[in-house]
Design an enzyme around this catalytic site. Structure first.
Site, short mmCIF file in Angstrom:
data_model
loop_
_atom_site.label_atom_id
_atom_site.label_comp_id
_atom_site.label_asym_id
_atom_site.label_seq_id
_atom_site.Cartn_x
_atom_site.Cartn_y
_atom_site.Cartn_z
N ASP A 180 48.53 39.74 40.53
CA ASP A 180 47.28 40.31 40.02
C ASP A 180 47.46 41.74 39.88
OD1 ASP A 180 44.59 40.53 38.86
OD2 ASP A 180 43.48 40.44 40.88
N ASP A 209 38.98 39.99 33.62
CA ASP A 209 37.83 39.97 34.41
C ASP A 209 36.50 39.83 33.46
OD1 ASP A 209 38.99 39.95 36.91
OD2 ASP A 209 38.90 42.14 36.94
N GLU A 221 49.58 44.85 35.09
CA GLU A 221 49.73 45.60 33.92
C GLU A 221 50.78 46.51 34.02
OE1 GLU A 221 46.06 43.36 34.08
OE2 GLU A 221 46.82 45.16 35.38
N ARG A 252 48.54 38.14 35.09
CA ARG A 252 47.43 38.72 34.36
C ARG A 252 48.15 39.57 33.07
NH1 ARG A 252 42.55 42.26 36.75
NH2 ARG A 252 44.00 44.16 36.53
N GLU A 269 47.96 47.90 36.75
CA GLU A 269 46.56 48.42 36.49
C GLU A 269 46.49 49.83 36.59
OE1 GLU A 269 42.56 48.05 38.86
OE2 GLU A 269 42.87 46.37 37.62
N ASP A 284 42.06 34.61 47.38
CA ASP A 284 41.95 36.07 46.83
C ASP A 284 42.25 36.97 48.13
OD1 ASP A 284 41.70 38.26 45.15
OD2 ASP A 284 40.24 37.22 43.85
#
Length: 828
Positions: free
Chosen positions: A425, A493, A428, A476, A430, A312
C-alpha cells in the site's frame, strides 16, 4: 491512503506532507499549457551502422538506436551527450517471442531514407530533416512530428495524430474511454474518495493504445505529462523532467494480437494461485486475533465461501498513527499469529498482510533501517526524513541492494510464519519529496517506477525462495511491465457512493488493455459513507462476481463483509459469491489465457467489432472473457438498463431471453444485473464449494446456447493443481475441449482431453450438458455408440439419460466422460 473522512484541504496539506511538494506543484501549475521545446536546428542524418539486429544512427545532435523486440515491436532510444539515461523499466529482460530466424530485420538504404523492416512493423527513417515514420503492412501507422526534443528542464517526443484517431491509455483516470483531447499528468498520486472525474490517480501509465492498432509506450519513469492532442489537436506530446529518452512502438493486425505483441515486450502476467479467484474478507481493519477468528466463523455460519483474509495496518499497531514500519505483530492484539494463520490455512483460508514502504522514526525498526543503509537519503547523504499523516518517516530505497535486502528479510520472516500473500500500500509513493535521493537518481526521476521496483523485489525473492510457488502480490501503483512480477492492482480509495461505482468498468478496462488484467475495485466502495446503502452495496458486489478479484473492502464504520448485513443483502450477495465459485472453470481459463497472450479478463466491447469505433467509447459494459457481456447497474432505483451490443445474438443468463442488433433494453430487479451469453457459447460450471481448495471438475455442467447463427462453436477449460508455478510449461495440466456443430437435423458435440494431467485431476467426469434454446424433445441422443434414453421428470435424470424441460426449452443430458475423445449427437 488511510484517511478519516471530512478532512479539510488545509489539514491534508499539513498531515500528508504536501508542503514539501508545493513548490514543484506550483511550478507545474504556472507552466504554459504545452511547454514547447527550445528551438533546435533541424536534425539530420549523418551515418548508420547495423550491429547484430540493432540499427544505430548518428544524427547531427544525437545517437538513435532502433532495437527490434519482436516482429511487431521496436524500441527507439535517442541519446544525447550529457543527458543522463536510466535503464529500461518497461522491457522484460527475456522476451518470449524473439525475432524468428526467417524474419530477421531487413535494412535497405536509399539517398533519402533508410527502410528497416521487421515483418509486421517497418520504420522509414527520413534523412533530412530527420524523422521516423512507421508502417504496418505497407500502410502508414504512426509518425514523429518533431520527434525527440530536450532542453535544460524537459525532454520528450512529439508525434502526429490522424484526424479520426482515438486514444485509450494513460492508466487509471476517470475521463471516458477515449483520452484524446486530454493532458494527463504522469505522477502516480493518491486520489482519496474519487467519484466520476479524476485526471490523476494511483497508477498512471505513460502509454496509449490507438484505434489505428498501435501501442506507443514511453519508457520513462520521471515526473511528466502526456498531451494527447489537448494543446495541439493533431500532436501527441510526451514530456518529462528527466529519465530515459526512449519509446517503444508495437503494432498488431487485431487488438488482441496488439496486446499479445505488447506483453511479449513488457512481460506476461504469471498465473496467480487459484485461491486468488475466491472470496476475500477484508476491511480497514481487523484489530485482533479474536476478531479474525470471529469473522471467519461468521462466514462459515452464513454459508459464504471464503479463500483469503486480508489484514490492514492494525496487525502491527493498535491505532493508525505512529507504528508504520514496525512490520511485526502487535503481540497484545495478536498473541499467537503463527497458530492463527495455521488454523486459517487448515480451513483453506490464506492470510494476506498489508505492508508499506515507509519506516517511521518512532517505529521499532528505524534504527535497524538506518544501520542497514536501507533508506533513501537527503542531499547531505543522511536518511531523508519528512512528515506525513502517519508520522515522521523515512522511505525504503527499493532501488538499492541494501534497501531491498533489508526489506525482504522482514518479508521472509513473515512468510516463514505462514503469510500467503502481500498487499503493498501507499506505493506511489504517497508522499515523495523531490529532494529525496535514491541510488539510481532523484525522486522525480524514478517516482513512477517505485511500486514497480518494489513488486520486482518481492517477486524475485519469492521465486528464489520457492520457484514452484505462485506469489500473490497486490499493489496500488506501478509502471508498464509491472504485470510480469505478478502485480495485482486495485483502483484505490474509491468513494462509497454511486459516483464511486460508475467509473469502475472504465478503470479496469483501461488498465487491462495495457497489461494489467487483474485491476479490480474495493467492492462496495472504500471511503466515507454516512450510513449503509443496501442497493448500492448489492449492485457493487453483483458486479464483483464478474471482475478479476472478489474483495469487498472499506472503512469499518460500515461493514464491508456481506455476512454482517441484513438477511436480504446476505441472501442476494451469497448467491453471487457462490456463482463466482461455480464459474471457476471459466474464470480460471480466462486467467490462463491472460498468462499466455496478455488478453485481459475484462474486455471492451470493441474487441467484438473492431470496425465500429463508436464501441470504443463504451465504458458501461464489457465482455467477461469471450462469452459473457456484463453491464453493471450503477444508478439507484433501476428497473431497466439500456445495453449497447457489439452485434450477434445474445441470451439473458438468468432467463434465456434473446437479444440482437445494436442495443437491448433489459429488465432488472434487485436480484439481477444484465448478464448476457453469446450464442454458441459453452459455459462450464462446477458444484458449490467452501473454498477453492475443494475445486474439482469431476462433476461438470456445460451450458450450451444453441442458435442457428452459431453453426459451429467451441470452447475449453484449462486446469492444473492451482498452486504450481509454470504448470503449463511443465506439462502439468489438462485442457477439456468441447465443440458443437449444427446441421439442419442435429447437433454433434465433440469432447476431448489434452495434456498429461496434474496432481488431483479427476480420472473421469460426470457431465451434464444443458442445451438452451432447444425447441422440442429430441428424436434421439447418442453418446458414441450408446443410445441415451429420455426420462419424463427431472428427478429421474441420472447418468446416460436425458430430460427435456418444455417450459425452459432446454435439453439436459447426463453422461460419463472418461475417454480422451468422446462424441455426442442430438437429433431433432
Amino acid at each position: 491512503m488511510k484517511e478519516r473522512k471530512n478532512h479539510k484541504p488545509t489539514r491534508l496539506l499539513k498531515k500528508f506532507g504536501l508542503a514539501t511538494l508545493l513548490p514543484t506543484l506550483l511550478a507545474t501549475a504556472v507552466q504554459p499549457a504545452l511547454a514547447q521545446p527550445t528551438p533546435e536546428a533541424a536534425r539530420s542524418y549523418q551515418s548508420h551502422q547495423l550491429l547484430e539486429d540493432k540499427l544505430i544512427i548518428t544524427t547531427s545532435d544525437s545517437q538513435v538506436t532502433l532495437t527490434p523486440l519482436n516482429n511487431a515491436a521496436l524500441e527507439i532510444h535517442y541519446q544525447r551527450e550529457g543527458l543522463k539515461q536510466l535503464p529500461s523499466f518497461a522491457r522484460a529482460e527475456k522476451l518470449t517471442n524473439q525475432l524468428k530466424s526467417d524474419a530477421l530485420a531487413q535494412l535497405s538504404v536509399s539517398e533519402e531514407a533508410l527502410r528497416y523492416s521487421l515483418g509486421e512493423l517497418t520504420a522509414i527513417i527520413h534523412k533530412s530533416p530527420f524523422a521516423i515514420e512507421y508502417l504496418r503492412d505497407g500502410k502508414p501507422l504512426l509518425s514523429e512530428e518533431h520527434g525527440f526534443f530536450a532542453n535544460q528542464t524537459m525532454r520528450g517526443f512529439r508525434f502526429n495524430l490522424a484526424e479520426q484517431e482515438k486514444l485509450i491509455g494513460g492508466g487509471q483516470r476517470v475521463l471516458g474511454m477515449d483520452r484524446r483531447g486530454h493532458r494527463l499528468p504522469l505522477y502516480n498520486k493518491a486520489h482519496y474518495g474519487y467519484t466520476t472525474e479524476s485526471e490523476q490517480m494511483y497508477f498512471g501509465l505513460p502509454a496509449v493504445m490507438s484505434s489505428n492498432k498501435y501501442i506507443l509506450l514511453f519508457d520513462n519513469s520521471a515526473t511528466g505529462t502526456m498531451d494527447l492532442g489537448a494543446s495541439e489537436k493533431d500532436v501527441l506530446q510526451f514530456e518529462a523532467v528527466a529519465g530515459r529518452t526512449s519509446y517503444i512502438v508495437v503494432a498488431g493486425d487485431t487488438y488482441p494480437k496488439l496486446i499479445e505483441n505488447y506483453v511479449d515486450v513488457t512481460g506476461r502476467q504469471p498465473l496467480p494461485p487459484r485461491w486468488a479467484f475466491g472470496n476475500f474478507a477484508s476491511r480497514f481493519g481487523y484489530r485482533s486475533e479474536q476478531e479474525v477468528r470471529d469473522v471467519v466463523k461468521k462466514f462459515r455460519e452464513e454459508d459464504f465461501p471464503l479463500d483469503a483474509l486480508v489484514l490492514d495496518l492494525y496487525w502491527f499497531g493498535a491505532d493508525i498513527q505512529g507504528h508504520m514500519g514496525n512490520l511485526a505483530w502487535d503481540e497484545k492484539a495478536f498473541p499467537n499469529p503463527v497458530g492463527m494463520m495455521a488454523d486459517l490455512r487448515e480451513d483453506g483460508i490464506n492470510t494476506i498482510l498489508v505492508t508499506e514502504p515507509f519506516v517511521l522514526s518512532t517505529s521499532e525498526r528505524w534504527d535497524s533501517a538506518v544501520a542497514a543503509n536501507a533508506l533513501a537519503k537527503n542531499l547531505a547523504g543522511q536518511p531523508k526524513q519528512f512528515d506525513f499523516y502517519f508520522g515522521n518517516t523515512g522511505l525504503i530505497d527499493v532501488f538499492s541492494a541494501d534497501g531491498r535486502d533489508w526489506f525482504w528479510n522482514i518479508y521472509k520472516g513473515l512468510k516463514d510464519q505462514g503469510v500467503a500473500g502481500w498487499w503493498g500500500d501507499l506505493g506511489e509513493p504517497e508522499v515523495h519529496p523531490s529532494d529525496t535521493v535514491h541510488t539510481v537518481g532523484m525522486a522525480d526521476e524514478i517516482h513512477n517506477a517505485y511500486g514497480h521496483r518494489w513488486a520486482q523485489m518481492l517477486f524475485d525473492n519469492e521465486k528464489a525462495a520457492n520457484a514452484d510457488q505462485r506469489p500473490f502480490i497486490m499493489m496500488r501503483a506501478g509502471f508498464p511491465g509491472s504485470q510480469r512480477f505478478g502485480m495485482i492492482p486495485w483502483t484505490g480509495d474509491v468513494s462509497r457512493e454511486w459516483g464511486g461505482l460508475k467509473p469502475q468498468v472504465e478503470l479496469s478496462l483501461q488498465m487491462g488493455l495495457l497489461g494489467f488484467g487483474y485491476t479490480h475495485s474495493d467492492l462496495g466502495g472504500f471511503a466515507g459513507g454516512e450510513e449503509f446503502d443496501r442497493e448500492l452495496y448489492i449492485r457493487w458486489l453483483q458486479y464483483g462476481a464478474f471482475q478479476p478479484v472478489y474483495r469487498p473492502h472499506a472503512q469499518e464504520h460500515i461493514a464491508p463483509e456481506p455476512v454482517f448485513h441484513d438477511r436480504k443483502t446476505r441472501d442476494i450477495t451469497r448467491e453471487y459469491v457462490k456463482l463466482r465459485y461455480r464459474l471457476l472453470p471459466y474464470n480460471y481459463t480466462l486467467a490462463f489465457e491472460n498468462s499466455q497472450t496478455g488478453m485481459p479478463l475484462m474486455r471492451p466491447l470493441f474487441f467484438d467489432n473492431e470496425n465500429n469505433l463508436a464501441l470504443m467509447d463504451n465504458k458501461d459494459a464489457y465482455l467477461w472473457g469471450n462469452d459473457f457481456l456484463v453491464a453493471p447497474v450503477t444508478a439507484e432505483d433501476t428497473d431497466e438498463v439500456a445495453v449497447q451490443l457489439p452485434g450477434g445474438v445474445w441470451f439473458d443468463y438468468w432467463n434465456d431471453n434473446q437479444y440482437g442488433g445494436d442495443s437491448a433494453r433489459i429488465k432488472v430487479n434487485l436480484e439481477t444485473i444484465p448478464v448476457l451469453v453469446r450464442a454458441g457459447a459453452f459455459i462450464p460450471t462446477v458444484p458449490d464449494m467452501r473454498n477453492t481448495r475443494e475445486y474439482s471438475s469431476r462433476d461438470l455442467r456445460l451450458d450450451y446456447y444453441a442458435h442457428e447463427s452459431a453453426a459451429q462453436s467451441s470452447g475449453y477449460v484449462y486446469e492444473d493443481d492451482g498452486v504450481t508455478a509454470d504448470a503449463f510449461s511443465k506439462g502439468q495440466y489438462q485442457k477439456l475441449r468441447f465443440a458443437g456443430e449444427r446441421s439442419e437435423t442435429s447437433i454433434q458435440f465433440k469432447f476431448g482431453l489434452e495434456g498429461d494431467g496434474y496432481t488431483g485431476a479427476p480420472e473421469s467426469r460426470n457431465v451434464e450438458l444443458v442445451v438452451h434454446n432447444w425447441q422440442q424433445a429430441p428424436a434421439g441422443i447418442n453418446a458414441g455408440s450408446q443410445r441415451i434414453n429420455l426420462v419424463k421428470k427431472e428427478n429421474q435424470l441420472t447418468e446416460n439419460t436425458a430430460w427435456y424441460d418444455k417450459r425452459a426449452k432446454a435439453l439436459h443430458v447426463k453422461f460419463g466422460w472418461a475417454e480422451k475423445n468422446q462424441n455426442l449427437t442430438v437429433t431433432q
